[in-house]
Design a protein around this motif. Structure first.
Motif, short mmCIF file in Angstrom:
data_model
loop_
_atom_site.label_atom_id
_atom_site.label_comp_id
_atom_site.label_asym_id
_atom_site.label_seq_id
_atom_site.Cartn_x
_atom_site.Cartn_y
_atom_site.Cartn_z
N TYR A 177 -22.87 -15.63 16.02
CA TYR A 177 -23.42 -15.36 14.41
C TYR A 177 -22.83 -13.43 14.49
CZ TYR A 177 -25.56 -13.67 10.58
OH TYR A 177 -26.01 -12.78 9.74
N SER A 178 -23.46 -13.19 15.73
CA SER A 178 -23.21 -12.14 15.36
C SER A 178 -22.16 -11.30 15.09
CB SER A 178 -23.55 -10.30 16.45
OG SER A 178 -25.50 -11.24 16.28
N ARG A 179 -20.61 -11.49 16.11
CA ARG A 179 -19.36 -11.40 15.78
C ARG A 179 -18.77 -11.97 14.21
NH1 ARG A 179 -15.45 -11.89 19.51
NH2 ARG A 179 -17.10 -10.83 20.80
N GLY A 180 -19.74 -12.94 14.00
CA GLY A 180 -18.92 -13.67 12.58
C GLY A 180 -19.15 -12.56 11.70
N ASP B 177 -9.79 -18.82 17.96
CA ASP B 177 -9.21 -17.70 18.38
C ASP B 177 -9.96 -16.82 17.95
OD1 ASP B 177 -7.28 -19.09 18.64
OD2 ASP B 177 -6.11 -18.67 17.25
N ARG B 178 -11.22 -16.07 17.49
CA ARG B 178 -11.54 -14.97 17.86
C ARG B 178 -13.47 -14.49 18.36
NH1 ARG B 178 -7.93 -15.44 14.82
NH2 ARG B 178 -6.96 -13.49 13.39
N LEU B 179 -13.56 -15.70 18.62
CA LEU B 179 -14.79 -16.11 19.27
C LEU B 179 -14.43 -16.53 21.12
CD1 LEU B 179 -16.30 -18.05 16.81
CD2 LEU B 179 -17.01 -15.92 17.16
N SER B 180 -12.96 -16.20 21.63
CA SER B 180 -12.99 -17.26 23.17
C SER B 180 -13.58 -16.49 23.66
CB SER B 180 -11.27 -17.72 22.87
OG SER B 180 -10.75 -15.96 22.56
N ASP B 181 -13.82 -15.04 23.70
CA ASP B 181 -14.33 -14.62 24.52
C ASP B 181 -15.75 -14.45 25.02
OD1 ASP B 181 -14.35 -12.62 22.07
OD2 ASP B 181 -15.21 -11.37 23.31
N LEU B 182 -16.14 -15.23 23.79
CA LEU B 182 -17.38 -15.38 23.88
C LEU B 182 -18.19 -16.47 24.35
CD1 LEU B 182 -19.00 -13.73 20.49
CD2 LEU B 182 -18.79 -13.23 22.76
N VAL B 183 -17.22 -17.46 23.86
CA VAL B 183 -17.88 -19.01 24.76
C VAL B 183 -16.44 -19.08 24.42
CG1 VAL B 183 -18.89 -19.41 21.81
CG2 VAL B 183 -19.13 -21.15 24.09
N PRO B 184 -16.19 -20.54 25.07
CA PRO B 184 -14.83 -22.02 24.53
C PRO B 184 -15.09 -22.87 24.01
CG PRO B 184 -16.31 -22.21 26.80
CD PRO B 184 -17.19 -21.35 26.30
N ASN B 185 -14.47 -23.50 23.24
CA ASN B 185 -14.11 -24.26 22.50
C ASN B 185 -13.64 -25.09 23.19
OD1 ASN B 185 -11.56 -23.93 21.42
ND2 ASN B 185 -12.13 -22.26 20.98
N HIS B 186 -14.07 -26.46 22.31
CA HIS B 186 -13.10 -27.72 22.82
C HIS B 186 -11.91 -28.17 21.99
CE1 HIS B 186 -14.61 -29.53 18.29
NE2 HIS B 186 -13.66 -28.44 18.45
N VAL B 187 -11.37 -27.39 21.32
CA VAL B 187 -9.92 -27.23 20.88
C VAL B 187 -9.01 -28.11 22.19
CG1 VAL B 187 -8.08 -27.31 19.12
CG2 VAL B 187 -10.22 -26.87 18.96
N LEU B 188 -8.45 -28.82 22.43
CA LEU B 188 -7.39 -28.86 23.06
C LEU B 188 -6.00 -29.03 22.26
CD1 LEU B 188 -8.87 -32.12 25.10
CD2 LEU B 188 -8.44 -30.35 26.30
N SER B 189 -5.56 -29.04 21.12
CA SER B 189 -4.48 -28.97 20.55
C SER B 189 -4.96 -29.77 19.43
CB SER B 189 -3.81 -30.42 21.53
OG SER B 189 -2.18 -31.41 20.34
N THR B 190 -3.57 -29.54 18.40
CA THR B 190 -3.53 -29.33 16.58
C THR B 190 -2.04 -30.31 16.67
OG1 THR B 190 -2.43 -27.60 16.41
CG2 THR B 190 -4.58 -27.50 16.06
N ASP B 191 -1.61 -30.96 17.98
CA ASP B 191 -0.05 -32.23 17.28
C ASP B 191 -1.13 -33.38 17.37
OD1 ASP B 191 0.87 -30.23 18.88
OD2 ASP B 191 0.97 -30.75 20.83
N LEU B 192 0.26 -33.47 16.03
CA LEU B 192 -1.04 -35.10 15.41
C LEU B 192 -1.01 -36.39 16.31
CD1 LEU B 192 -1.75 -35.22 12.24
CD2 LEU B 192 0.71 -36.28 11.78
N PRO B 193 -1.45 -37.10 16.99
CA PRO B 193 -1.34 -37.86 17.38
C PRO B 193 -0.22 -38.95 17.17
CG PRO B 193 -3.97 -37.59 16.63
CD PRO B 193 -3.09 -36.94 16.42
#
Length: 299
Positions: free
Chosen positions: A190-193, A70-86
């Protein structure tokens, strides 16, 4: 010899195809072609996946990664589509499962270092370089570097060491443009983190990322800025010139190399189970890192 002391059998779930058992994660593909990543409570040390698990570890890694994404999304997109349990997945997967984009993964461990320790320190002591990058004289274990550096490594199979390589070697393997994009994204994340962690009294000494392509888009994948993929040190106890106290599995490493364990890491014998006090202390470190970074209580 190394790898799994006891390799687990993957859980079968209708609609999911098991693809891979990693050190910590089980990887599946769903019927839509997306990846389903399930973080276990397994822990590894000295290239062995140990027979003893650390309770809550998989959920902590997953929830901390989501917090960072959530805190890095403006720097680079991430691979998460969902946290719903299959559908049909075990209830025990709740909180430790991510449905992710199926990326074209880049076979490079993208390591950023802001402080000198570990394999970087060992190379520096011999050559005054890390991954071919020249560093100033006079640095010691725990020294802050003049600026963060990109020190990539090749990805290894379970039970094998990642191997540090030069930037030029990465460019040869994946192309100059991709190598440049990996370096830029790695140092930016890294710098943001580092800055966010510093505000919370934690030094982010170094960390590793994995990236993949979604078409032409570079995407941050796997876990990010957890105690498994990073070295976190308490800022108020930082003292260059010695090994630093850390929020990770150092309790596990220390016990395995102690006389109490009876294990010789140079032998071909697998390591023994961990005693309860080591399990409890290690879990407490993972929880403390999560709570200090996110500002929320783990429950």
């Amino acid at each position: 010899m190394s790898g799994f002391v006891e390799k687990p059998e993957p859980i079968e779930v209708p609609g999911l195809v098991h693809l891979h058992t990693g050190k910590v994660r089980e990887l599946y593909r769903n019927e839509a072609g997306d990846l389903v990543m399930v973080a276990s409570d397994r822990i590894s040390a000295y290239d062995w996946v140990l027979p003893t698990e650390i309770p809550d570890k998989g959920r902590i890694l997953t929830q901390l990664s989501l917090w960072w994404f959530d805190r890095l999304s403006d720097l680079v997109p991430n691979h998460v589509l969902s946290t719903d349990l299959p559908a049909g997945a075990p209830a025990g997967w709740e909180g430790r499962t991510l449905v992710c984009k199926n990326l074209e993964m880049i076979p490079v461990e993208c390591v950023a270092r802001g402080y000198l320790t570990g394999s970087g320190l060992a190379e520096y002591q011999e050559t005054r370089t890390v991954c071919g990058l020249a560093l100033p004289e006079g640095l010691t274990d725990g020294s802050e570097l003049p600026a963060p550096i990109f020190t990539p490594a090749t990805k290894a199979e379970v039970g094998e060491h990642d191997e540090n390589v030069s930037y030029e070697e990465v460019a040869r393997q994946v192309g100059a443009d991709t190598a440049a994009r990996l370096r830029q994204a790695t140092l930016a994340v890294y710098s943001r983190g580092r800055d966010i962690a510093r505000e919370r009294g934690i030094i982010l000494a170094d960390t590793k990322f994995e990236f993949g392509f979604d078409g032409e888009t570079l995407v941050l994948a796997d876990e990010v800025l957890t105690a498994d993929s990073s070295r976190f040190w308490p800022a108020d106890r930082w003292e260059p010139g010695r090994a630093q106290p850390s929020y990770d599995k150092q309790f596990v490493r220390d016990w395995l190399t102690s006389a109490e364990s009876g294990w010789d890491r140079r032998s071909e014998q697998p390591p023994p189970p961990l005693p309860q006090q080591v399990v409890d202390a290690t879990r407490a470190k993972y929880v403390e890192a999560y709570e200090r970074l996110t500002g929320t209580n783990w429950s």
